[in-house]
Design a protein around this motif. Structure first.
Motif, PDB file in Angstrom:
ATOM      1  N   ARG A   1       1.481  13.043   0.892  1.00 20.92           N
ATOM      2  CA  ARG A   1       0.506  11.993   1.114  1.00 20.92           C
ATOM      3  C   ARG A   1       0.519  10.974  -0.041  1.00 20.92           C
ATOM      4  O   ARG A   1       0.624   9.780   0.173  1.00 20.92           O
ATOM      5  CB  ARG A   1      -0.901  12.594   1.238  1.00 20.92           C
ATOM      6  CG  ARG A   1      -1.953  11.600   1.729  1.00 20.92           C
ATOM      7  CD  ARG A   1      -3.304  12.266   1.888  1.00 20.92           C
ATOM      8  NE  ARG A   1      -3.814  12.750   0.616  1.00 20.92           N
ATOM      9  CZ  ARG A   1      -4.296  11.951  -0.337  1.00 20.92           C
ATOM     10  NH1 ARG A   1      -4.349  10.669  -0.157  1.00 20.92           N
ATOM     11  NH2 ARG A   1      -4.731  12.466  -1.462  1.00 20.92           N
ATOM     12  N   THR A   2       0.491  11.500  -1.279  1.00 18.36           N
ATOM     13  CA  THR A   2       0.420  10.570  -2.399  1.00 18.36           C
ATOM     14  C   THR A   2       1.739   9.856  -2.638  1.00 18.36           C
ATOM     15  O   THR A   2       1.763   8.698  -2.971  1.00 18.36           O
ATOM     16  CB  THR A   2      -0.002  11.289  -3.700  1.00 18.36           C
ATOM     17  OG1 THR A   2       0.885  12.392  -3.882  1.00 18.36           O
ATOM     18  CG2 THR A   2      -1.422  11.803  -3.623  1.00 18.36           C
TER      19      THR A   2
ATOM     20  N   GLY B   1       2.809   8.419   1.435  1.00 16.50           N
ATOM     21  CA  GLY B   1       1.810   7.882   2.347  1.00 16.50           C
ATOM     22  C   GLY B   1       1.891   8.519   3.716  1.00 16.50           C
ATOM     23  O   GLY B   1       1.562   7.926   4.729  1.00 16.50           O
TER      24      GLY B   1
ATOM     25  N   GLU C   1      -3.719   2.982   6.035  1.00 18.52           N
ATOM     26  CA  GLU C   1      -4.189   1.671   5.648  1.00 18.52           C
ATOM     27  C   GLU C   1      -3.288   0.576   6.218  1.00 18.52           C
ATOM     28  O   GLU C   1      -3.753  -0.494   6.619  1.00 18.52           O
ATOM     29  CB  GLU C   1      -4.217   1.573   4.125  1.00 18.52           C
ATOM     30  CG  GLU C   1      -5.332   0.729   3.637  1.00 18.52           C
ATOM     31  CD  GLU C   1      -5.484   0.847   2.135  1.00 18.52           C
ATOM     32  OE1 GLU C   1      -6.418   1.529   1.713  1.00 18.52           O
ATOM     33  OE2 GLU C   1      -4.684   0.255   1.415  1.00 18.52           O
TER      34      GLU C   1
ATOM     35  N   SER D   1       0.697  11.401   6.322  1.00 19.83           N
ATOM     36  CA  SER D   1      -0.316  12.431   6.473  1.00 19.83           C
ATOM     37  C   SER D   1       0.329  13.643   7.136  1.00 19.83           C
ATOM     38  O   SER D   1       0.810  13.580   8.265  1.00 19.83           O
ATOM     39  CB  SER D   1      -1.495  11.909   7.295  1.00 19.83           C
ATOM     40  OG  SER D   1      -1.020  11.150   8.379  1.00 19.83           O
TER      41      SER D   1
ATOM     42  N   THR E   1       0.838  -1.198   0.000  1.00 23.71           N
ATOM     43  CA  THR E   1       0.000   0.000   0.000  1.00 23.71           C
ATOM     44  C   THR E   1       0.873   1.247   0.000  1.00 23.71           C
ATOM     45  O   THR E   1       2.066   1.193   0.291  1.00 23.71           O
ATOM     46  CB  THR E   1      -0.945   0.025   1.225  1.00 23.71           C
ATOM     47  OG1 THR E   1      -1.641   1.267   1.261  1.00 23.71           O
ATOM     48  CG2 THR E   1      -0.179  -0.143   2.516  1.00 23.71           C
ATOM     49  N   HIS E   2       0.256   2.362  -0.375  1.00 24.05           N
ATOM     50  CA  HIS E   2       0.946   3.653  -0.307  1.00 24.05           C
ATOM     51  C   HIS E   2       0.605   4.391   0.976  1.00 24.05           C
ATOM     52  O   HIS E   2       1.185   5.408   1.287  1.00 24.05           O
ATOM     53  CB  HIS E   2       0.502   4.553  -1.460  1.00 24.05           C
ATOM     54  CG  HIS E   2       1.026   4.112  -2.777  1.00 24.05           C
ATOM     55  ND1 HIS E   2       0.330   4.270  -3.938  1.00 24.05           N
ATOM     56  CD2 HIS E   2       2.188   3.515  -3.114  1.00 24.05           C
ATOM     57  CE1 HIS E   2       1.030   3.791  -4.943  1.00 24.05           C
ATOM     58  NE2 HIS E   2       2.157   3.318  -4.476  1.00 24.05           N
ATOM     59  N   TYR E   3      -0.445   3.892   1.672  1.00 26.88           N
ATOM     60  CA  TYR E   3      -1.017   4.686   2.748  1.00 26.88           C
ATOM     61  C   TYR E   3      -0.699   4.159   4.129  1.00 26.88           C
ATOM     62  O   TYR E   3      -0.972   3.021   4.443  1.00 26.88           O
ATOM     63  CB  TYR E   3      -2.532   4.770   2.587  1.00 26.88           C
ATOM     64  CG  TYR E   3      -2.950   5.245   1.231  1.00 26.88           C
ATOM     65  CD1 TYR E   3      -2.677   6.549   0.841  1.00 26.88           C
ATOM     66  CD2 TYR E   3      -3.561   4.381   0.341  1.00 26.88           C
ATOM     67  CE1 TYR E   3      -3.039   6.994  -0.405  1.00 26.88           C
ATOM     68  CE2 TYR E   3      -3.928   4.822  -0.922  1.00 26.88           C
ATOM     69  CZ  TYR E   3      -3.669   6.129  -1.294  1.00 26.88           C
ATOM     70  OH  TYR E   3      -4.016   6.564  -2.524  1.00 26.88           O
TER      71      TYR E   3
END
Ligand code: ATP
Ligand code: MG
Lengths: 272, 263
Positions: free
Chosen positions: A245-246, A249, A197, A251, A192-194
């Motif tokens: 963020r993109t 990942g 998540e 915030s 994942t990138h996040y």
């Protein structure tokens, strides 16, 4: 013994070291996350573990089988949801699942039962006779998940399983993943990138430029991360936060004309 | 071994499903040969008259067009591989327990089965062209079509084994495969052409596929004057098929080898 065992795995594309001397182990029943920006080497690692790419160095086993020498055994042990769709859009959902069942030699009675169960699980029962080309992105993703589970694999690889999904579908997929783990003791390897998540995982590995930067439980990782707060002034703070963020990942928050965010190793991060 | 068979039928089964469901492909596979037949037949029919006593130009060209359909269909097996690679589905096949050779042979058998269906439908034209058919002839024809198609798909699959894009495949098709088809005796007998052309035609394996199919339609007697002769020896259907099988078999082996080593 670990169900996935990776030691000093490397992959070179020409001069580019896409995966650089990576070692880790995944326990049976674990949800293991690979977190990293674009081009970090996540997909390349999965491709080596699922026998689509030959490593240029190191060794890896999945379910006890060597990914180079025992490819057929590895293939029988794993299920996959690739980053990009691998459905046949000209066929119906059911035909896609049937093809998969034939390919993995699933007996007829079991096939019908599992197909019904899984279509129910991903909420596509009503659309089973529709061509995949008429599906939305989220429906395709869910169908791929069902297909990857059809042959009851020991390990499920999910390359960005929630990419392009709306928050509701994203939560859905995560519910499925947690369910599966609880019911079947399935091992799940996902990317994942996040960061938010990745918190759903038992353990997270952060990878960048083909190298592992950190590996721990989400909580511990966040604790250690807490120590290093980075502040920066950008020309366009909103854009910078968005990019963080993109791309990473992370915030980031914007206050007092500054973008602030937390990272494991602020020093190494600056060099990028 | 049983894994290879499973691979063959699973992959071939999907090719057939696709063929049946894609109406446009179904249609174009019949329309193109028909257009060739009408245009060339009308264009040359009057001028050329009888090729040999009892065989007019349309009767000569019709088996040629059928052979051309078979060859193009066989080459399609390769397009299908490239297509799957481009649209991702190939990954689903490659990570499954199906072996690489089963996958390639499945594409080939799928294309051959489609060819058999196409040829069966094209047989409707035979009575219109005054070509008499018998059950035995049809069975022989369909068997030969299947064998030739499986063999020649070796060529398409070899081109496709590593090919990443449709455009690349089309380019190779236009530069190599189309000339081979035109020099295979579809539109004219290969015996009465300039020497250089005759030479190329006779080392072109596709020529023997066309010849086998034409001999089945016209009968060996009428076809004798039109058939391929090598150093005065006129090829029989069996010899023709053998040439194609050996050629295709070798290409198929290289194709499977190359495909297995791809990344
Ligand atoms: N077949 C290939 N040939 C050459 N270079 C490649 C190939 N596949 C990947 N790479 C390179 O390897 C690096 C790692 O790519 P990889 O796809 O593993 O990244 P990723 O972490 O999955 O990124 P993303 O989050 O964008 O999916 C990238 O620099 C990419 O350009
Ligand atoms: Mg990726």
């Amino acid at each position: 013994m670990n169900i996935i065992e990776v030691s000093k795995l490397s992959k070179k594309f020409g001069d580019l070291l896409a995966v650089d001397d990576v070692s880790f182990g995944v326990e049976e029943g674990e949800v293991f996350g690979f977190l990293g920006p674009n081009g970090a080497g996540k997909t390349t690692t999965i491709n080596m573990l699922c026998t689509l790419l030959l490593p240029t160095g190191g060794k890896a086993t999945v379910n006890g089988f060597d990914v180079v020498k025992q490819r057929a055994k590895v293939r029988e042990s794993i299920g996959l949801v690739f980053q990009d769709s691998t459905l046949d859009e000209y066929l119906t959902a059911e035909q896609n699942l049937k093809f998969h069942a034939y390919a993995y030699k699933i007996a007829k009675t079991e096939r019908e039962q599992r197909m019904n169960e899984l279509l129910e699980l991903v909420e596509l029962s009503e659309r089973r006779k529709s061509k995949v080309s008429t599906f939305s992105g989220g429906m395709k993703r869910r169908l791929e998940l069902a297909r990857g589970l059809l042959h009851s694999p020991k390990v499920l690889f999910l390359d960005e399983p929630t990419q392009g999904l709306d928050p509701q579908n994203r939560r859905h997929i995560w519910d499925h993943i947690h369910n599966l783990r609880r019911k079947n003791n399935l091992t799940i390897f996902l990317t994942t990138h996040y960061m938010d998540e990745a918190e759903n995982c038992d353990r997270i590995t952060i990878i960048d430029h083909g190298r592992i930067i950190a590996m721990d439980t989400p909580d511990k990782l966040k604790d250690s991360v807490g120590g290093d707060q980075v502040r920066l002034k950008a020309e366009d703070n909103i854009k910078a936060a968005e990019e963080l963020r993109t791309k990473y990942g992370i915030s980031a928050a914007i206050d007092n004309d500054e973008v602030t965010f937390n990272i494991a190793q602020g020093n190494s991060f600056y060099q990028n | 071994m049983s894994d290879i068979f499973r691979g063959v039928w699973v992959v071939a089964y999907r090719e057939l499903l696709r063929f049946i469901q894609e109406r446009s492909r179904l249609f174009s596979s019949f329309a193109m040969p028909l257009i060739f037949l009408v245009i060339f037949g009308a264009g040359f029919g009057e001028t050329i008259g009888a090729m040999v006593p009892g065989v007019n130009y349309l009767q000569f060209m019709y088996p040629g067009i059928i052979a051309m359909t078979v060859v193009m269909g066989a080459i399609m097996s390769g397009i299908s591989v490239v297509w799957d690679r481009e649209f991702g589905f190939l990954k689903e096949i490659l990570v499954s327990p199906l072996g690489r050779s089963g996958i390639m042979l499945g594409k080939s058998v799928g294309a051959a089965t489609i060819s058999v269906i196409q040829v069966t439908v094209m047989l409707i034209l035979a009575p219109i062209l005054n070509i008499s058919l018998s059950i035995l002839m049809i069975l022989q024809l369909l068997l030969v079509v299947f064998i030739i198609s499986v063999s020649i798909s070796g060529l398409g699959l070899l081109v496709a084994a590593r090919m990443k894009s449709q455009q690349g495949f089309q380019l190779v098709t236009q530069i190599i495969i189309m000339p081979l088809i035109f020099l295979a005796g579809v539109f004219f007998p290969v015996n009465n052409v300039p020497l250089w052309m005759e030479f190329i035609s006779k080392i072109n394996p596709l020529t023997y596929g066309v010849d086998a199919i034409r001999q089945i339609f016209l009968g060996s007697e009428a076809a004798a004057a039109l058939s391929v002769s090598i150093f005065g020896h006129t090829m029989s259907v069996l010899e023709d098929v053998l040439v194609v099988v050996v050629f295709g078999g070798i290409l198929m082996l290289i194709a499977i080898w190359s495909f297995s080593r791809q990344e």
